[in-house]
Design a protein around this motif. Structure first.
Motif, mmCIF file in Angstrom:
data_model
loop_
_atom_site.group_PDB
_atom_site.id
_atom_site.type_symbol
_atom_site.label_atom_id
_atom_site.label_comp_id
_atom_site.label_asym_id
_atom_site.label_seq_id
_atom_site.Cartn_x
_atom_site.Cartn_y
_atom_site.Cartn_z
ATOM 1 N N HIS A 33 0.812 -1.219 0.000
ATOM 2 C CA HIS A 33 0.000 0.000 0.000
ATOM 3 C C HIS A 33 0.846 1.269 0.000
ATOM 4 O O HIS A 33 0.308 2.377 0.080
ATOM 5 N N ASP A 34 2.174 1.120 -0.061
ATOM 6 C CA ASP A 34 3.045 2.288 -0.025
ATOM 7 C C ASP A 34 2.847 3.179 -1.257
ATOM 8 O O ASP A 34 2.625 2.684 -2.371
ATOM 9 N N ILE A 35 2.945 4.491 -1.051
ATOM 10 C CA ILE A 35 2.862 5.444 -2.157
ATOM 11 C C ILE A 35 4.131 5.314 -3.001
ATOM 12 O O ILE A 35 5.239 5.340 -2.480
ATOM 13 N N GLY A 36 3.973 5.162 -4.311
ATOM 14 C CA GLY A 36 5.124 4.972 -5.186
ATOM 15 C C GLY A 36 5.913 6.261 -5.390
ATOM 16 O O GLY A 36 5.345 7.285 -5.785
ATOM 17 N N LEU A 37 7.194 6.222 -5.097
ATOM 18 C CA LEU A 37 8.071 7.369 -5.292
ATOM 19 C C LEU A 37 9.206 6.983 -6.230
ATOM 20 O O LEU A 37 9.626 5.829 -6.258
ATOM 21 N N HIS A 38 9.705 7.940 -7.015
ATOM 22 C CA HIS A 38 10.876 7.688 -7.849
ATOM 23 C C HIS A 38 11.914 8.781 -7.589
ATOM 24 O O HIS A 38 11.625 9.793 -6.946
ATOM 25 N N GLN A 39 13.110 8.575 -8.071
ATOM 26 C CA GLN A 39 14.198 9.515 -7.829
ATOM 27 C C GLN A 39 14.291 10.552 -8.946
ATOM 28 O O GLN A 39 14.085 10.244 -10.119
ATOM 29 N N VAL A 40 14.612 11.803 -8.546
ATOM 30 C CA VAL A 40 14.816 12.879 -9.515
ATOM 31 C C VAL A 40 16.057 13.675 -9.122
ATOM 32 O O VAL A 40 16.506 13.646 -7.978
ATOM 33 N N HIS A 41 16.613 14.380 -10.092
ATOM 34 C CA HIS A 41 17.762 15.257 -9.862
ATOM 35 C C HIS A 41 17.263 16.504 -9.121
ATOM 36 O O HIS A 41 16.353 17.196 -9.599
ATOM 37 N N ASN A 42 17.853 16.822 -7.952
ATOM 38 C CA ASN A 42 17.355 17.953 -7.169
ATOM 39 C C ASN A 42 17.613 19.301 -7.849
ATOM 40 O O ASN A 42 17.059 20.316 -7.452
ATOM 41 N N LYS A 43 18.415 19.303 -8.885
ATOM 42 C CA LYS A 43 18.713 20.550 -9.596
ATOM 43 C C LYS A 43 17.617 20.931 -10.571
ATOM 44 O O LYS A 43 17.204 22.094 -10.652
ATOM 45 N N ASP A 44 17.120 19.958 -11.344
ATOM 46 C CA ASP A 44 16.129 20.279 -12.379
ATOM 47 C C ASP A 44 14.906 19.353 -12.378
ATOM 48 O O ASP A 44 14.029 19.480 -13.217
ATOM 49 N N GLY A 45 14.845 18.398 -11.442
ATOM 50 C CA GLY A 45 13.693 17.506 -11.361
ATOM 51 C C GLY A 45 13.683 16.386 -12.372
ATOM 52 O O GLY A 45 12.703 15.652 -12.476
ATOM 53 N N GLY A 46 14.763 16.227 -13.137
ATOM 54 C CA GLY A 46 14.826 15.169 -14.144
ATOM 55 C C GLY A 46 14.838 13.785 -13.521
ATOM 56 O O GLY A 46 15.442 13.568 -12.467
ATOM 57 N N ARG A 47 14.172 12.829 -14.180
ATOM 58 C CA ARG A 47 14.107 11.460 -13.674
ATOM 59 C C ARG A 47 15.496 10.824 -13.651
ATOM 60 O O ARG A 47 16.301 10.999 -14.569
ATOM 61 N N ILE A 48 15.772 10.053 -12.599
ATOM 62 C CA ILE A 48 17.014 9.304 -12.471
ATOM 63 C C ILE A 48 16.735 7.872 -12.905
ATOM 64 O O ILE A 48 15.841 7.227 -12.385
ATOM 65 N N ARG A 49 17.484 7.378 -13.863
ATOM 66 C CA ARG A 49 17.309 6.012 -14.366
ATOM 67 C C ARG A 49 18.575 5.203 -14.154
ATOM 68 O O ARG A 49 19.679 5.728 -14.128
ATOM 69 N N TYR A 50 18.385 3.904 -14.043
ATOM 70 C CA TYR A 50 19.528 2.999 -13.920
ATOM 71 C C TYR A 50 19.615 2.156 -15.183
ATOM 72 O O TYR A 50 18.635 1.541 -15.595
ATOM 73 N N GLN A 51 20.789 2.138 -15.764
ATOM 74 C CA GLN A 51 20.971 1.431 -17.023
ATOM 75 C C GLN A 51 21.614 0.071 -16.779
ATOM 76 O O GLN A 51 22.434 -0.102 -15.887
ATOM 77 N N ARG A 52 21.221 -0.892 -17.597
ATOM 78 C CA ARG A 52 21.827 -2.220 -17.566
ATOM 79 C C ARG A 52 23.019 -2.185 -18.533
ATOM 80 O O ARG A 52 22.889 -2.513 -19.702
ATOM 81 N N ALA A 233 4.565 21.725 -8.218
ATOM 82 C CA ALA A 233 4.669 20.504 -9.004
ATOM 83 C C ALA A 233 5.252 20.813 -10.367
ATOM 84 O O ALA A 233 5.092 21.923 -10.889
ATOM 85 N N LEU A 234 5.938 19.827 -10.943
ATOM 86 C CA LEU A 234 6.544 19.973 -12.261
ATOM 87 C C LEU A 234 5.669 19.322 -13.316
ATOM 88 O O LEU A 234 4.874 18.423 -13.018
ATOM 89 N N ASP A 235 5.804 19.747 -14.541
ATOM 90 C CA ASP A 235 5.165 19.077 -15.664
ATOM 91 C C ASP A 235 5.901 17.754 -15.865
ATOM 92 O O ASP A 235 7.099 17.733 -16.143
ATOM 93 N N THR A 236 5.186 16.653 -15.701
ATOM 94 C CA THR A 236 5.829 15.335 -15.766
ATOM 95 C C THR A 236 6.592 15.129 -17.066
ATOM 96 O O THR A 236 7.676 14.545 -17.085
ATOM 97 N N GLU A 237 6.049 15.610 -18.181
ATOM 98 C CA GLU A 237 6.717 15.460 -19.471
ATOM 99 C C GLU A 237 8.120 16.056 -19.446
ATOM 100 O O GLU A 237 9.042 15.543 -20.077
ATOM 101 N N ALA A 238 8.279 17.157 -18.685
ATOM 102 C CA ALA A 238 9.568 17.851 -18.652
ATOM 103 C C ALA A 238 10.623 17.086 -17.874
ATOM 104 O O ALA A 238 11.811 17.385 -17.964
ATOM 105 N N THR A 239 10.214 16.062 -17.099
ATOM 106 C CA THR A 239 11.190 15.310 -16.292
ATOM 107 C C THR A 239 11.747 14.108 -17.036
ATOM 108 O O THR A 239 12.660 13.453 -16.561
ATOM 109 N N PHE A 240 11.172 13.795 -18.227
ATOM 110 C CA PHE A 240 11.640 12.643 -18.989
ATOM 111 C C PHE A 240 12.822 13.025 -19.871
ATOM 112 O O PHE A 240 12.926 14.157 -20.340
ATOM 113 N N GLY A 241 13.655 12.061 -20.145
ATOM 114 C CA GLY A 241 14.790 12.289 -21.030
ATOM 115 C C GLY A 241 15.164 11.001 -21.722
ATOM 116 O O GLY A 241 14.470 9.998 -21.601
#
Length: 294
Positions: A33-52, A233-241
């Protein structure tokens, strides 16, 4: 929780109960039941991803190109998906009842995840027979089965009207606890024990899980709602890269998100084109002349 119609079975097979075969479907009995959270860059709010990323060639590797491996004494054995699937236990669709034990003999530390079992046949009589037998004898069935590339030990018991399968740890997965601080000779007086027992009795109640709430999750939800109301809040589209080098054939960081964005963009363009075409057609159409009255 209502399972039928809202959840999909994650496994289908049968319970082997002596000569009785009980076809069943397996469902997860619990959910987070936990609220889903993801990581973002504190400078610009960009999503943090982990690559294989491969440590040899430095390429980002797709899931279908990943195998598993075992390392021992400086040597690595690579195991392909086909090799793992070829193991007999991996392909087993049977929950084998090994023995029946008194419920109190199973240490709760051995319990892992729980699953509901639904009868998977036109006549659930065999299912009901096993459920009623376990209930009447007050026993738990110890079973063995294969799920997600692992041979597992489990406990089959009754919960309400359904059979519940609980995955168990293997015996060698439970650690022994030996603490030097508990090996000293500690004296507990009768008075101390009496007062401690009295405190326990004063707090004794029947357990009702619905009486307890996850305060942290409630406070987190309140915090999120407050920030939304303040416009923080940020525009979610702007956090994708995309990953570095996408212009040279690199992979999109999150394929599902990229496909969704592409589809939404395409639908938006098609609608705009249709609206423009309709407007152009209306503008070029000659106006009908009004008929003269006789």
């Amino acid at each position: 929780m209502l399972l039928t119609g809202c959840m999909r079975a994650i496994w289908k097979g049968s319970i082997a109960f002596g000569l009785v075969n009980v076809p069943v479907k397996l469902y997860s009995a619990t959910e987070d039941h936990d609220i889903g959270l993801h990581q973002v860059h504190n400078k610009d709010g960009g999503r943090i991803r982990y690559q294989r990323k491969c440590e040899i060639c430095s390429e980002v590797v797709a899931y279908e190109d990943i195998d598993k491996a075992y390392e021992e004494e400086g040597r690595t054995v690579v195991l392909t998906s086909a090799e793992l699937k070829s193991l007999p236990e991996e392909n087993s669709r049977e929950i084998e009842v090994v023995e029946f034990i008194p419920a109190e003999q199973l240490d709760p530390i051995m319990y892992e995840r729980s699953y509901f079992l639904e009868p998977d046949s036109k006549s659930p009589k065999a299912y009901m027979l096993l459920r009623q037998t376990l209930e009447d004898t007050d026993r738990i069935a110890i079973v063995q089965y294969a799920l997600r590339q692992k041979t597992r030990l489990g406990a089959l018991r009754v919960r309400g009207d359904v059979l519940l399968l609980q995955a168990l740890l293997w015996g060698d997965e439970v650690r022994e606890a030996k603490f030097p601080s508990l090996e000293t000779d500690i004296k507990i007086s009768d008075k101390e024990l009496e007062m401690s027992s009295a405190l326990v009795e004063s707090m004794a109640h029947d357990f009702d899980p619905d009486e307890y709430t996850d305060d942290y999750q409630a406070q987190l939800k309140t915090l999120i709602e407050a920030k939304l109301e303040k416009g923080e809040a940020l525009d979610t589209e702007a956090t994708f890269g995309v990953v570095e080098g996408e212009g040279e054939g690199g992979d999109v960081i999150d394929l599902m998100e990229a496909l969704k964005r592409s589809l939404d963009k395409k639908r938006g363009k098609e609608k705009a084109d249709d609206d423009a075409a309709a407007a152009s057609k209306t503008a070029s159409k000659p106006k009908a002349r009004a008929k003269k009255k006789a």
